[in-house]
Design a protein around this motif. Structure first.
Motif, PDB file in Angstrom:
ATOM      1  N   GLU A 179      48.342  -5.657  22.339  1.00 31.26           N
ATOM      2  CA  GLU A 179      49.369  -5.010  21.417  1.00 31.26           C
ATOM      3  C   GLU A 179      50.136  -3.921  22.080  1.00 31.26           C
ATOM      4  O   GLU A 179      49.810  -3.086  22.914  1.00 31.26           O
ATOM      5  CB  GLU A 179      48.664  -4.280  20.307  1.00 31.26           C
ATOM      6  N   VAL A 180      51.472  -4.054  22.019  1.00 34.42           N
ATOM      7  CA  VAL A 180      52.470  -3.143  22.598  1.00 34.42           C
ATOM      8  C   VAL A 180      52.512  -1.835  21.606  1.00 34.42           C
ATOM      9  O   VAL A 180      52.857  -1.772  20.357  1.00 34.42           O
ATOM     10  CB  VAL A 180      53.809  -3.702  22.329  1.00 34.42           C
ATOM     11  N   GLN A 181      52.283  -0.781  22.295  1.00 35.63           N
ATOM     12  CA  GLN A 181      52.412   0.539  21.686  1.00 35.63           C
ATOM     13  C   GLN A 181      53.282   1.630  22.536  1.00 35.63           C
ATOM     14  O   GLN A 181      52.995   1.505  24.122  1.00 35.63           O
ATOM     15  CB  GLN A 181      50.988   1.198  21.392  1.00 35.63           C
TER      16      GLN A 181
ATOM     17  N   GLY B 219      50.304  -2.409  26.618  1.00 32.62           N
ATOM     18  CA  GLY B 219      50.762  -3.499  26.303  1.00 32.62           C
ATOM     19  C   GLY B 219      51.831  -4.352  26.685  1.00 32.62           C
ATOM     20  O   GLY B 219      52.276  -5.422  26.686  1.00 32.62           O
ATOM     21  N   PHE B 220      52.620  -3.396  27.663  1.00 32.25           N
ATOM     22  CA  PHE B 220      53.657  -3.794  28.778  1.00 32.25           C
ATOM     23  C   PHE B 220      53.639  -2.911  29.864  1.00 32.25           C
ATOM     24  O   PHE B 220      53.249  -1.876  29.840  1.00 32.25           O
ATOM     25  CB  PHE B 220      54.895  -4.004  28.072  1.00 32.25           C
TER      26      PHE B 220
ATOM     27  N   PRO C 289      66.473  -1.500  21.163  1.00 38.85           N
ATOM     28  CA  PRO C 289      65.388  -1.434  21.971  1.00 38.85           C
ATOM     29  C   PRO C 289      64.389  -2.613  21.566  1.00 38.85           C
ATOM     30  O   PRO C 289      64.318  -2.945  20.315  1.00 38.85           O
ATOM     31  CB  PRO C 289      64.819  -0.155  21.876  1.00 38.85           C
ATOM     32  N   ASP C 290      63.768  -3.077  22.325  1.00 39.11           N
ATOM     33  CA  ASP C 290      62.458  -4.257  22.103  1.00 39.11           C
ATOM     34  C   ASP C 290      61.464  -3.467  21.409  1.00 39.11           C
ATOM     35  O   ASP C 290      60.763  -4.046  20.614  1.00 39.11           O
ATOM     36  CB  ASP C 290      62.209  -4.581  23.277  1.00 39.11           C
ATOM     37  N   TYR C 291      61.215  -2.174  21.807  1.00 33.97           N
ATOM     38  CA  TYR C 291      59.975  -1.669  21.385  1.00 33.97           C
ATOM     39  C   TYR C 291      60.122  -0.098  21.278  1.00 33.97           C
ATOM     40  O   TYR C 291      61.001   0.427  21.999  1.00 33.97           O
ATOM     41  CB  TYR C 291      58.598  -1.483  22.504  1.00 33.97           C
ATOM     42  N   TRP C 292      59.726   0.490  20.119  1.00 27.66           N
ATOM     43  CA  TRP C 292      59.909   1.817  19.668  1.00 27.66           C
ATOM     44  C   TRP C 292      58.672   2.521  19.635  1.00 27.66           C
ATOM     45  O   TRP C 292      57.529   1.880  19.179  1.00 27.66           O
ATOM     46  CB  TRP C 292      60.472   1.886  18.313  1.00 27.66           C
TER      47      TRP C 292
END
Length: 125
Positions: free
Chosen positions: A1-3, A26-27, A112-115
């Motif tokens: 999971e990306v966080q 997660g990345f 953005p891809d993730y926040w």
């Protein structure tokens, strides 16, 4: 999971300093540019600063140049925003985000891809 998890916000007097952190999981930080954004009540989202991990280039909004410093610890997958000489107009919720590398130079034009979830910065005058 990306966080992405920000921390370090709080209440500070004008002229004071805060250091925001952004811990990623997660990345890999090295695969993205990491940007800091802020949003004050009743205002739109503003790109504050960005660091491009592909070449180490850093970018700052004119409103924070000379006062804020962005950095990243790639070994710890953590980013930082050192904020000095804070002003009441810096008061906002601050978010970190992972962008494509080309998004760093035009932070406000890229989604953005993730926040992260944001951290509140309050500056008293």
């Amino acid at each position: 999971e990306v966080q992405l998890v920000e921390s370090g916000g709080g209440l500070v007097q004008a002229g004071g300093s805060l250091r925001l952190s952004c811990a990623a999981s997660g990345f890999s930080f090295a695969d993205y540019a990491i940007g800091w954004f802020r949003q004050a009540p009743g205002k739109g989202r503003e790109g504050v600063s960005c660091i491009d991990s592909s070449d180490g280039a850093t970018y700052y909004a004119d409103s924070v140049k000379g006062r804020f410093t962005i950095s990243s610890d790639y070994a710890k997958n953590t980013g930082f925003l050192q904020m000095n000489s804070l002003k009441p107009e810096d008061m906002a919720v601050y978010y970190c985000a992972a962008l494509p590398f080309e998004g760093c130079i035009a932070q406000d034009a890229y989604e953005p891809d993730y926040w992260g979830q944001g951290t509140q910065v309050t500056v008293s005058s």
